[in-house]
Design an enzyme around this catalytic site. Sequence first.
Site, PDB file in Angstrom:
ATOM      1  CE  LYS A   1      -5.417  -8.736   9.391  1.00 41.00           C
ATOM      2  NZ  LYS A   1      -6.496  -8.685   8.385  1.00 41.00           N
TER       3      LYS A   1
ATOM      4  CE1 TYR B   1      -8.577  -4.953   2.358  1.00 40.00           C
ATOM      5  CE2 TYR B   1      -8.407  -6.497   4.188  1.00 40.00           C
ATOM      6  CZ  TYR B   1      -7.892  -5.947   3.031  1.00 40.00           C
ATOM      7  OH  TYR B   1      -6.703  -6.413   2.541  1.00 40.00           O
TER       8      TYR B   1
ATOM      9  CG  ASP C   1     -13.512 -11.698   6.603  1.00 40.45           C
ATOM     10  OD1 ASP C   1     -12.723 -12.169   7.441  1.00 40.45           O
ATOM     11  OD2 ASP C   1     -13.150 -10.975   5.658  1.00 40.45           O
TER      12      ASP C   1
ATOM     13  CE1 TYR D   1      -4.116  -1.708   0.192  1.00 43.70           C
ATOM     14  CE2 TYR D   1      -3.006  -3.099   1.782  1.00 43.70           C
ATOM     15  CZ  TYR D   1      -4.064  -2.855   0.929  1.00 43.70           C
ATOM     16  OH  TYR D   1      -5.075  -3.766   0.830  1.00 43.70           O
TER      17      TYR D   1
HETATM   18  C1  LIG Z   1      -6.729  -8.867   6.994  1.00 41.86           C
HETATM   19  C2  LIG Z   1      -8.080  -9.259   6.552  1.00 41.86           C
HETATM   20  C3  LIG Z   1      -8.278 -10.043   5.406  1.00 41.86           C
HETATM   21  C4  LIG Z   1      -7.139 -10.459   4.491  1.00 41.86           C
HETATM   22  O1  LIG Z   1      -6.210 -11.249   5.123  1.00 41.86           O
HETATM   23  P1  LIG Z   1      -4.733 -11.401   4.492  1.00 41.86           P
HETATM   24  O2  LIG Z   1      -4.066 -12.397   5.356  1.00 41.86           O
HETATM   25  O3  LIG Z   1      -4.125 -10.034   4.574  1.00 41.86           O
HETATM   26  O4  LIG Z   1      -4.889 -11.856   3.094  1.00 41.86           O
HETATM   27  C5  LIG Z   1      -9.575 -10.402   5.082  1.00 41.86           C
HETATM   28  N1  LIG Z   1     -10.620 -10.027   5.862  1.00 41.86           N
HETATM   29  C6  LIG Z   1     -10.471  -9.285   6.963  1.00 41.86           C
HETATM   30  C7  LIG Z   1     -11.657  -8.944   7.796  1.00 41.86           C
HETATM   31  C8  LIG Z   1      -9.197  -8.864   7.343  1.00 41.86           C
HETATM   32  O5  LIG Z   1      -9.057  -8.108   8.441  1.00 41.86           O
END
Ligand SMILES: *Cc1c(COP(=O)(O)O)cnc(C)c1O
Length: 439
Positions: free
Chosen positions: A283, A160, A254, A32
């Site tokens: 994460k 996101y 997610d 970024y």
């Molecule tokens: C960080 C994140 C992603 C993407 O994960 P990466 O390991 O960076 O590919 C997808 N969804 C959410 C909610 C996130 O915080």
Amino acid sequence: MGNDTGNIGRRAGAGAPPDWLVAGRPHVWLPYAQMKTAPMPIPVVRTEGSRLTLADGRVLIDGMSSWWTACHGYNHPHIRENVAAQLEAMPHVMFGGLAHEPAYRLAARLAALAPGDLDHVFFTDSGSVAVEVAAKMAVQYWINRGEQGRTRLLSFRFGYHGDTMGAMSLTDPDEGMHAHFKGYLPEQVFADLPRDEDSTKALDAILQRHRGQLAAAIVEPLVQGAGGMKIHDAATLQRVAEACARHGVLLIADEIMTGFGRTGAMFACAEAGVLPDIMCLSKALTGGTMSLAATLARGHVYEAFLSDTPTAALMHGPTFMGNPLACAAANASLDLFEREPRLAQVAALSARLAADLAPLTGLPGVVDVRVKGAMGAVQLQSPDIPWFRARFLEEGVWIRPFGDIVYLMPAFTIPDDELSQLTGAMVKVVHAYSDRLAP
Ligand SMILES: *Cc1c(COP(=O)(O)O)cnc(C)c1O
């Protein structure tokens, strides 16, 4: 480049950048970042707990837990020992046709921890790919059940979901970079979160209009992270789930950011009493040690792939799928959630964040102060992000604002005095910003 180096160096009293940084800098393309103007990144040589030791010997208190991953702090001895032992025994074997204990144990543990019958675990390497797999599962679920044409997903404004093409197509078009990739990205359907009666009706209307085209809706439960640390309540998430059920589309949670305690419960959807059909985790899965992700599916989703027809199988398989080192880290991280009072620590951390950041409410330029679990965010009126980043470094803290958000997402284990340094720096720097605005 010389300029950038001097910038951070002089302001925060740092030494010259190490040789490896100077030599490698022209070759590393940063995330970024506009590479023409991106400042020199800060060289780190060691981590411990919530502390980053820099190449010049300075120590920063870490408020980011490395993009929200290092929930037990850095270098937790239990995770380190388990990964080291696994490295001795077997760093990696392919997942096709071979099996190993770390992944099979982890899958069973995740199935037991996750709400309801989210019992079937597909491992990948990153959050974005976990979302890709969830989307593929959802689309193929309908095909396998004999329903054609359900090839789109519904996503929410300020969502996101990652940076790969499918995941990016699900990220808010106004926040992301859809414009560059029009014609290549799948075109998804977007709605506002159903926070009230009007937006609930609007969501229903959108689901009705796209009847027969939608495979699933995807949502970040309770906190939308990278879209601006926006919080919604359990009732809103329940309305999303109810709307999905009413219109017969699958629900994907997610939980890549929210999972593993960040919002105060192990999983945000469980906290809200919502059971999604598919859940994405990543994460904090390995406690910030290694890259690993998992897509969990409920029984009925999994069963739609069971068939005598070979093409009904889920056609996906990353080379490093279920990497044993990453799975060992994740198992050790789950041990820590079992043995140590993590969720109680999150509750205490949450109370401290709320108390310490509350005085910022109502200052000139401060739009909103919000805390959910171990996340505290201050939303500002068009802040000068480079100024903030430099000021935080001067205060000896690693806080990296983005957009209009200055936020803390520290390790759950951060000691009180280090947390005070983080919130103290936040209060001081936001005050300075606010004073600069005042006439
Ligand atoms: C960080 C994140 C992603 C993407 O994960 P990466 O390991 O960076 O590919 C997808 N969804 C959410 C909610 C996130 O915080």
